[in-house]
Scaffold this motif. Sequence first.
Motif, PDB file in Angstrom:
ATOM      1  N   ASP A   9       0.816  -1.222   0.000  1.00 23.57           N
ATOM      2  CA  ASP A   9       0.000   0.000   0.000  1.00 23.57           C
ATOM      3  C   ASP A   9       0.846   1.267   0.000  1.00 23.57           C
ATOM      4  OD1 ASP A   9      -2.297  -1.527   0.024  1.00 23.57           O
ATOM      5  OD2 ASP A   9      -2.438  -1.568   2.194  1.00 23.57           O
ATOM      6  N   GLY A  10       2.077   1.172  -0.528  1.00 24.38           N
ATOM      7  CA  GLY A  10       2.941   2.346  -0.623  1.00 24.38           C
ATOM      8  C   GLY A  10       3.369   2.915   0.703  1.00 24.38           C
ATOM      9  N   LEU A  22      -0.224 -14.091  -1.292  1.00 18.66           N
ATOM     10  CA  LEU A  22      -0.860 -12.823  -0.904  1.00 18.66           C
ATOM     11  C   LEU A  22      -1.784 -13.025   0.296  1.00 18.66           C
ATOM     12  CD1 LEU A  22      -1.705 -11.418  -4.451  1.00 18.66           C
ATOM     13  CD2 LEU A  22      -0.003 -10.517  -2.854  1.00 18.66           C
ATOM     14  N   GLU A  23      -2.401 -14.208   0.381  1.00 18.49           N
ATOM     15  CA  GLU A  23      -3.274 -14.485   1.526  1.00 18.49           C
ATOM     16  C   GLU A  23      -2.466 -14.493   2.823  1.00 18.49           C
ATOM     17  OE1 GLU A  23      -6.752 -17.625   2.901  1.00 18.49           O
ATOM     18  OE2 GLU A  23      -5.174 -18.319   1.566  1.00 18.49           O
ATOM     19  N   GLN A  24      -1.296 -15.134   2.812  1.00 23.85           N
ATOM     20  CA  GLN A  24      -0.452 -15.155   4.003  1.00 23.85           C
ATOM     21  C   GLN A  24      -0.012 -13.743   4.386  1.00 23.85           C
ATOM     22  OE1 GLN A  24       2.469 -17.836   2.345  1.00 23.85           O
ATOM     23  NE2 GLN A  24       1.719 -19.592   3.534  1.00 23.85           N
ATOM     24  N   LEU A  25       0.353 -12.952   3.383  1.00 20.57           N
ATOM     25  CA  LEU A  25       0.790 -11.580   3.637  1.00 20.57           C
ATOM     26  C   LEU A  25      -0.363 -10.712   4.139  1.00 20.57           C
ATOM     27  CD1 LEU A  25       3.107  -9.523   3.459  1.00 20.57           C
ATOM     28  CD2 LEU A  25       2.425  -9.093   1.087  1.00 20.57           C
ATOM     29  N   SER A  26      -1.565 -10.940   3.612  1.00 21.50           N
ATOM     30  CA  SER A  26      -2.719 -10.105   3.973  1.00 21.50           C
ATOM     31  C   SER A  26      -3.056 -10.181   5.456  1.00 21.50           C
ATOM     32  CB  SER A  26      -3.938 -10.512   3.140  1.00 21.50           C
ATOM     33  OG  SER A  26      -4.441 -11.781   3.538  1.00 21.50           O
ATOM     34  N   LYS A  27      -2.766 -11.313   6.080  1.00 19.97           N
ATOM     35  CA  LYS A  27      -3.091 -11.488   7.504  1.00 19.97           C
ATOM     36  C   LYS A  27      -2.312 -10.522   8.390  1.00 19.97           C
ATOM     37  CE  LYS A  27      -4.484 -16.295   6.901  1.00 19.97           C
ATOM     38  NZ  LYS A  27      -4.183 -17.735   7.135  1.00 19.97           N
ATOM     39  N   VAL A  38     -10.075  -9.436  -0.011  1.00 20.59           N
ATOM     40  CA  VAL A  38     -10.479 -10.548  -0.888  1.00 20.59           C
ATOM     41  C   VAL A  38      -9.576 -10.721  -2.107  1.00 20.59           C
ATOM     42  CG1 VAL A  38     -12.898 -10.502  -0.178  1.00 20.59           C
ATOM     43  CG2 VAL A  38     -12.135  -9.038  -2.073  1.00 20.59           C
ATOM     44  N   ALA A  39      -8.738  -9.728  -2.396  1.00 21.33           N
ATOM     45  CA  ALA A  39      -7.858  -9.805  -3.570  1.00 21.33           C
ATOM     46  C   ALA A  39      -6.746  -8.768  -3.395  1.00 21.33           C
ATOM     47  CB  ALA A  39      -8.636  -9.567  -4.858  1.00 21.33           C
ATOM     48  N   ALA A  40      -5.915  -8.619  -4.413  1.00 21.64           N
ATOM     49  CA  ALA A  40      -4.830  -7.636  -4.349  1.00 21.64           C
ATOM     50  C   ALA A  40      -4.372  -7.291  -5.757  1.00 21.64           C
ATOM     51  CB  ALA A  40      -3.672  -8.179  -3.527  1.00 21.64           C
ATOM     52  N   CYS A  57       8.191  -6.342  -5.321  1.00 20.40           N
ATOM     53  CA  CYS A  57       6.995  -5.798  -5.971  1.00 20.40           C
ATOM     54  C   CYS A  57       6.249  -4.841  -5.048  1.00 20.40           C
ATOM     55  CB  CYS A  57       6.052  -6.930  -6.398  1.00 20.40           C
ATOM     56  SG  CYS A  57       5.509  -7.963  -5.019  1.00 20.40           S
ATOM     57  N   ASN A  58       5.265  -4.163  -5.637  1.00 17.12           N
ATOM     58  CA  ASN A  58       4.337  -3.311  -4.901  1.00 17.12           C
ATOM     59  C   ASN A  58       3.000  -4.034  -4.802  1.00 17.12           C
ATOM     60  OD1 ASN A  58       5.579  -0.401  -4.540  1.00 17.12           O
ATOM     61  ND2 ASN A  58       6.189  -1.132  -6.565  1.00 17.12           N
ATOM     62  N   VAL A  59       2.476  -4.153  -3.599  1.00 17.33           N
ATOM     63  CA  VAL A  59       1.209  -4.849  -3.372  1.00 17.33           C
ATOM     64  C   VAL A  59       0.188  -3.887  -2.781  1.00 17.33           C
ATOM     65  CG1 VAL A  59       0.042  -6.636  -2.016  1.00 17.33           C
ATOM     66  CG2 VAL A  59       2.269  -7.114  -3.052  1.00 17.33           C
ATOM     67  N   LYS A  60      -1.016  -3.930  -3.326  1.00 16.59           N
ATOM     68  CA  LYS A  60      -2.132  -3.163  -2.759  1.00 16.59           C
ATOM     69  C   LYS A  60      -3.288  -4.126  -2.531  1.00 16.59           C
ATOM     70  CE  LYS A  60      -5.238   0.738  -3.511  1.00 16.59           C
ATOM     71  NZ  LYS A  60      -5.651   1.829  -4.443  1.00 16.59           N
ATOM     72  N   PHE A  61      -3.710  -4.256  -1.288  1.00 16.67           N
ATOM     73  CA  PHE A  61      -4.799  -5.171  -0.974  1.00 16.67           C
ATOM     74  C   PHE A  61      -6.160  -4.532  -1.267  1.00 16.67           C
ATOM     75  CE2 PHE A  61      -1.473  -7.020   1.819  1.00 16.67           C
ATOM     76  CZ  PHE A  61      -1.454  -8.279   1.228  1.00 16.67           C
ATOM     77  N   LEU A  62      -7.111  -5.382  -1.657  1.00 15.21           N
ATOM     78  CA  LEU A  62      -8.447  -4.918  -2.032  1.00 15.21           C
ATOM     79  C   LEU A  62      -9.490  -5.556  -1.122  1.00 15.21           C
ATOM     80  CD1 LEU A  62      -8.093  -5.406  -5.907  1.00 15.21           C
ATOM     81  CD2 LEU A  62      -7.644  -3.328  -4.593  1.00 15.21           C
ATOM     82  N   ASP A  63     -10.312  -4.723  -0.494  1.00 15.58           N
ATOM     83  CA  ASP A  63     -11.408  -5.243   0.316  1.00 15.58           C
ATOM     84  C   ASP A  63     -12.731  -4.912  -0.366  1.00 15.58           C
ATOM     85  OD1 ASP A  63     -11.716  -2.540   0.751  1.00 15.58           O
ATOM     86  OD2 ASP A  63     -11.489  -2.640   2.934  1.00 15.58           O
TER      87      ASP A  63
END
Length: 323
Positions: A9-10, A22-27, A38-40, A57-63
């Motif tokens: 998320d920057g 991504l699921e492991q990281l999202s926790k 639910v996604a990223a 990489c750059n990751v942005k989680f999506l709810d």
Amino acid sequence: MKKITVIVDGQGDIEVDVGTTLEQLSKKFKDRYSSTIVAATVNNHLRELSFPIQEHCNVKFLDLTTADGLRVYTRSLAFLFIRASKEVLPGCRVTVEHSLSKGLYCEIHYERPIEETDVRKIEERMRDIVKEDVPFVKDNISVAEAKEIFKREGLESKVKLLDFRKDQRVNIYSCGDLKDYFYGYMVPSTGYLKLFELKHYAAGVIVRYPEISDPNRIPPFVEQKKLASIFRESERWGQIMELPYVANLNEFILHKKHPELIRIAEALHEKKVAQIADEITKEGKRIILIAGPSSSGKTTFAQRLAIQLKVNGLRPVSISTDD
């Protein structure tokens, strides 16, 4: 284990093992979000939470407050509904028709009309499957294998659609014993789908879910009778044109029957405009307002309506907001 750096998320770097999903990281970041992740996106590409991270990489989680996140949620919810319906009503066929009243309107084709008690049993079964936290498993299989699966499920429209697929492999999702083809990503498991509600409506069911603006509750039900009637009319037009599915349109084009299809569609539209003109004339309306987004055909419709009103002996004047 090799480590890689991920910017989430920057807002800063975090080191994770190569292959971390991504699921492991999202926790580690779920408390930052007002609803379920639910996604990223990974480097601006939409990914499922089962996606393994292989490089910096750059990751942005999506709810559920994002459009992409809500689409993943509702698509997964539709699969859950299909599975539960088939288990409660063995031998039924489920079609996801369209959005309606802040939900998905679906129809269950069974040996008899479905009843309120059927809908309640399906909802109860859905909640049981959510508690079981069954994974959605994605397999990449050949088109030939996919066709065999759809034939067994009685999904002839999807069999025909795959006839026009250029890629000879396709992603198929399974949930329990049910396998199906969906046009996008899924949540990792049914445990993510806690928020939903079923409403028995007309000949089908509305699968209701949260809104982006309020992702943690089901909104109050607001019936949309006129919109529902327009959808039913559209479905009837599709039957008249022998065009219930996209695969049928492909076949029309392949066999060069599309000119006739266009003429039938034009005739149906012209007949509808004439009916509107008759109603306007009968009720003595003086002002007719036509609304729609840019390039939706407002001016063309106004011109056609004006012709039909002249046929009825009236002398309409068109005033465009673009003028």
